[in-house]
Scaffold this motif. Structure first.
Motif, PDB file in Angstrom:
ATOM      1  N   LEU A 150       0.966  -1.133  -0.007  1.00  0.00           N
ATOM      2  CA  LEU A 150      -0.033  -0.119   0.029  1.00  0.00           C
ATOM      3  C   LEU A 150       0.966   1.118  -0.006  1.00  0.00           C
ATOM      4  O   LEU A 150       0.467   2.147  -0.695  1.00  0.00           O
ATOM      5  CB  LEU A 150      -0.979  -0.053   0.994  1.00  0.00           C
ATOM      6  N   MET A 151       2.033   1.285   0.900  1.00  0.00           N
ATOM      7  CA  MET A 151       2.765   2.500   0.904  1.00  0.00           C
ATOM      8  C   MET A 151       3.542   2.883  -0.161  1.00  0.00           C
ATOM      9  O   MET A 151       3.613   3.737  -0.639  1.00  0.00           O
ATOM     10  CB  MET A 151       3.766   2.476   1.924  1.00  0.00           C
ATOM     11  N   ALA A 152       3.835   1.472  -0.881  1.00  0.00           N
ATOM     12  CA  ALA A 152       4.728   1.795  -2.278  1.00  0.00           C
ATOM     13  C   ALA A 152       4.041   2.092  -3.362  1.00  0.00           C
ATOM     14  O   ALA A 152       4.447   2.987  -4.333  1.00  0.00           O
ATOM     15  CB  ALA A 152       5.467   0.154  -2.503  1.00  0.00           C
ATOM     16  N   GLN A 153       2.671   1.849  -3.382  1.00  0.00           N
ATOM     17  CA  GLN A 153       1.956   2.313  -4.430  1.00  0.00           C
ATOM     18  C   GLN A 153       1.021   3.748  -4.084  1.00  0.00           C
ATOM     19  O   GLN A 153       0.122   4.001  -4.867  1.00  0.00           O
ATOM     20  CB  GLN A 153       0.612   1.179  -4.833  1.00  0.00           C
ATOM     21  N   MET A 154       1.356   4.085  -3.171  1.00  0.00           N
ATOM     22  CA  MET A 154       0.761   5.548  -2.544  1.00  0.00           C
ATOM     23  C   MET A 154       0.374   6.458  -3.761  1.00  0.00           C
ATOM     24  O   MET A 154      -0.518   7.249  -3.797  1.00  0.00           O
ATOM     25  CB  MET A 154       1.437   6.045  -1.542  1.00  0.00           C
ATOM     26  N   LEU A 155       1.527   6.728  -4.519  1.00  0.00           N
ATOM     27  CA  LEU A 155       1.420   7.459  -5.760  1.00  0.00           C
ATOM     28  C   LEU A 155       0.212   7.560  -6.624  1.00  0.00           C
ATOM     29  O   LEU A 155      -0.431   8.319  -6.749  1.00  0.00           O
ATOM     30  CB  LEU A 155       2.614   7.542  -6.647  1.00  0.00           C
ATOM     31  N   LEU A 156       0.043   6.007  -6.696  1.00  0.00           N
ATOM     32  CA  LEU A 156      -1.327   5.606  -7.869  1.00  0.00           C
ATOM     33  C   LEU A 156      -2.517   6.372  -7.007  1.00  0.00           C
ATOM     34  O   LEU A 156      -3.325   6.940  -7.742  1.00  0.00           O
ATOM     35  CB  LEU A 156      -1.131   4.403  -7.723  1.00  0.00           C
ATOM     36  N   PHE A 157      -2.573   6.293  -5.691  1.00  0.00           N
ATOM     37  CA  PHE A 157      -3.851   6.786  -5.010  1.00  0.00           C
ATOM     38  C   PHE A 157      -4.187   8.339  -4.966  1.00  0.00           C
ATOM     39  O   PHE A 157      -5.203   8.835  -4.560  1.00  0.00           O
ATOM     40  CB  PHE A 157      -3.962   5.896  -3.668  1.00  0.00           C
ATOM     41  N   THR A 198      -5.028   5.973 -16.227  1.00  0.00           N
ATOM     42  CA  THR A 198      -4.147   6.358 -15.056  1.00  0.00           C
ATOM     43  C   THR A 198      -3.516   5.086 -14.468  1.00  0.00           C
ATOM     44  O   THR A 198      -2.219   5.163 -14.370  1.00  0.00           O
ATOM     45  CB  THR A 198      -5.337   6.575 -13.885  1.00  0.00           C
ATOM     46  N   TYR A 225       0.480   4.585 -15.034  1.00  0.00           N
ATOM     47  CA  TYR A 225       1.337   4.483 -13.475  1.00  0.00           C
ATOM     48  C   TYR A 225       2.338   3.112 -13.590  1.00  0.00           C
ATOM     49  O   TYR A 225       3.608   3.231 -13.472  1.00  0.00           O
ATOM     50  CB  TYR A 225       0.344   4.344 -12.551  1.00  0.00           C
ATOM     51  N   ARG A 231       6.196   3.260 -13.739  1.00  0.00           N
ATOM     52  CA  ARG A 231       7.066   2.742 -12.691  1.00  0.00           C
ATOM     53  C   ARG A 231       8.118   1.782 -13.441  1.00  0.00           C
ATOM     54  O   ARG A 231       9.191   1.683 -13.136  1.00  0.00           O
ATOM     55  CB  ARG A 231       6.247   1.954 -11.831  1.00  0.00           C
ATOM     56  N   LEU A 264      -9.906   5.939  -6.099  1.00  0.00           N
ATOM     57  CA  LEU A 264      -8.369   5.590  -5.798  1.00  0.00           C
ATOM     58  C   LEU A 264      -7.989   6.766  -4.533  1.00  0.00           C
ATOM     59  O   LEU A 264      -7.165   6.139  -3.734  1.00  0.00           O
ATOM     60  CB  LEU A 264      -7.366   5.963  -7.165  1.00  0.00           C
ATOM     61  N   ILE A 265      -8.356   7.875  -4.609  1.00  0.00           N
ATOM     62  CA  ILE A 265      -7.965   8.755  -3.326  1.00  0.00           C
ATOM     63  C   ILE A 265      -8.512   8.122  -2.151  1.00  0.00           C
ATOM     64  O   ILE A 265      -7.651   8.114  -1.116  1.00  0.00           O
ATOM     65  CB  ILE A 265      -8.485  10.222  -3.628  1.00  0.00           C
ATOM     66  N   VAL A 267      -8.379   5.287  -1.241  1.00  0.00           N
ATOM     67  CA  VAL A 267      -7.330   4.143  -0.640  1.00  0.00           C
ATOM     68  C   VAL A 267      -6.283   5.037   0.273  1.00  0.00           C
ATOM     69  O   VAL A 267      -5.477   4.070   1.217  1.00  0.00           O
ATOM     70  CB  VAL A 267      -6.798   3.382  -1.764  1.00  0.00           C
ATOM     71  N   LEU A 268      -6.124   6.159   0.158  1.00  0.00           N
ATOM     72  CA  LEU A 268      -5.091   6.708   1.035  1.00  0.00           C
ATOM     73  C   LEU A 268      -5.524   6.519   2.451  1.00  0.00           C
ATOM     74  O   LEU A 268      -4.656   6.674   3.379  1.00  0.00           O
ATOM     75  CB  LEU A 268      -5.011   8.231   0.938  1.00  0.00           C
ATOM     76  N   VAL A 309      -3.954   3.646   3.438  1.00  0.00           N
ATOM     77  CA  VAL A 309      -2.543   3.519   3.629  1.00  0.00           C
ATOM     78  C   VAL A 309      -2.112   4.147   4.896  1.00  0.00           C
ATOM     79  O   VAL A 309      -0.952   3.919   5.489  1.00  0.00           O
ATOM     80  CB  VAL A 309      -2.215   4.570   2.583  1.00  0.00           C
ATOM     81  N   ALA A 354      -1.774   1.510   7.141  1.00  0.00           N
ATOM     82  CA  ALA A 354      -0.534   0.865   7.102  1.00  0.00           C
ATOM     83  C   ALA A 354       0.604   1.578   7.736  1.00  0.00           C
ATOM     84  O   ALA A 354       1.698   0.934   8.006  1.00  0.00           O
ATOM     85  CB  ALA A 354      -0.194   0.620   5.652  1.00  0.00           C
ATOM     86  N   PHE A 355       0.558   2.738   7.817  1.00  0.00           N
ATOM     87  CA  PHE A 355       1.734   3.595   8.645  1.00  0.00           C
ATOM     88  C   PHE A 355       2.067   3.222   9.843  1.00  0.00           C
ATOM     89  O   PHE A 355       3.139   3.388  10.368  1.00  0.00           O
ATOM     90  CB  PHE A 355       1.446   5.135   8.930  1.00  0.00           C
TER      91      PHE A 355
END
Lengths: 128, 228
Positions: free
Chosen positions: A68-75, B14, B18, B22, B64-65, B67-68, B71, B74-75
């Protein structure tokens, strides 16, 4: 490596599910308590508590969390596309905005690094 | 629900842009080809000639936003894994994060006013140095525009990753703690990946302070909302 691929994906999906469930539970909890914090922050606090009481090991969720953290940019790319509606703003104020960001970023980096460095040197001298 | 081929097109484009970016960055390592720069550039290059409005682009991509949020959950993993470092060095890291955040907020706000930027633009600039999952809700709390903040966060990441490398050559930093904090507080995610290139310890420090600085700023939001 090949042999692990077959169960790596279900494993990743299960870990992602767990993180989404924590996010959802965090959201419910925030709504129920009426606290002004984002659902994700509450979910993070819950997960930290689960680690602290030993109910979960960080290794259990490492793959999902790392993904999740690695793909953060996509989000956050979709939010960047809001530029489509700010064409005139960027034309009129764009360079000033960039100047603010550039100067402020330099200031932040210098201030942060020097503060940490000075405190580190100070505490090293006082330990010795 | 009616199928909307054009908005599914944006979702597919998108994700494709991406993945392509990558892959390309992984092969070339050219900074200008990193997803942070190339993906928005590619998407804008398609969207602007088609006269696409943000609302149309966002219809099937906005989730998609969301999903932050997960994230952010996950921190918890890097925080927990770095708790020994945090226990040992918390005074230096905390002071660095406080000083850096104060510098960020006051310089963004002050410079924005000095250059006579719009009020909503100035407010959206304030959270720009923290990571997006925290910056967007903070912008919302302050009365800024979260999407605009995400744009400023991106510019900060792009510039910060470059500036950080240059500053390391100029500043007399002997500790990996200071080198890592420089990237984590100053340039969030882009800074963290740059810090990993400098060294493993720098990367871990940067990742930890990125998350903690975000939290610190978010919890300061009610105070900031009063002051600004």
């Amino acid at each position: 490596m090949k042999a692990t691929v077959s169960n790596a994906l279900p494993r990743l999906l299960a870990e992602l599910c767990a993180l989404f469930v924590l996010y959802f539970v965090g959201g419910q909890l925030v709504a129920w308590l009426g606290w002004p914090i984002p659902a994700g922050v509450m979910g993070m606090a819950l997960l930290l508590m689960l680690f602290a009481v030993g109910a979960l090991k960080p290794g259990t969720l490492q793959r999902g969390a790392g993904w999740l953290m690695a793909q953060m940019l996509l989000f956050f790319i979709p939010a960047l596309m809001s530029l489509l509606d700010y064409g005139s703003l960027m034309r009129s104020e764009g360079w000033r905005i960039l100047l603010v960001i550039a100067l402020s970023t330099l200031v932040v980096m210098v201030v942060t690094a020097l503060t940490v460095e000075l405190v580190c040197r100070w505490s090293l001298r006082h330990e010795a | 629900m009616k199928l909307e081929p054009m908005s599914l097109f944006w979702l597919a484009l998108t994700v494709a842009a991406y993945l392509f970016s990558r892959w390309l960055y992984g092969r070339t390592g050219r900074y200008l080809l990193s997803p942070l720069v190339l993906v928005p550039a590619l998407l804008l290059a398609v969207a602007i000639p088609l006269h696409t409005a943000y609302a149309e682009y966002a219809r099937n991509t906005h989730w998609l936003i969301g999903v932050l949020g997960p994230v952010t959950v996950a921190f918890a993993v890097p925080i927990w894994q770095q708790r020994a470092m945090l226990a040992r060095h918390w005074p230096a890291l905390l002071l660095g994060m406080l000083a850096g955040s104060l510098a960020s907020i006051s310089s963004s706000w002050g410079l924005a006013h000095l250059l006579a930027l719009d009020e909503s633009v100035s407010l959206s600039l304030v959270p720009r140095s923290i990571t997006t999952p925290f910056a967007m809700p903070l912008a919302h709390d302050l009365g800024g525009v979260p999407e605009l903040t995400a744009v400023f966060v991106m510019f900060t990441g792009v510039l910060g990753a470059v500036f950080g490398g240059l500053l390391l050559r100029v500043l007399p930093l002997r500790t990996s703690l200071a080198r890592g904090a420089l990237f984590g507080v100053g340039a969030h995610g882009a800074g963290v990946s740059r810090a990993h290139e400098v060294g493993g310890e720098e990367g871990s420090v940067a990742g930890l302070v990125m998350v903690l600085t975000g939290l610190l700023n978010l919890f300061a939001a009610p105070l900031l909302a009063c002051l600004l």
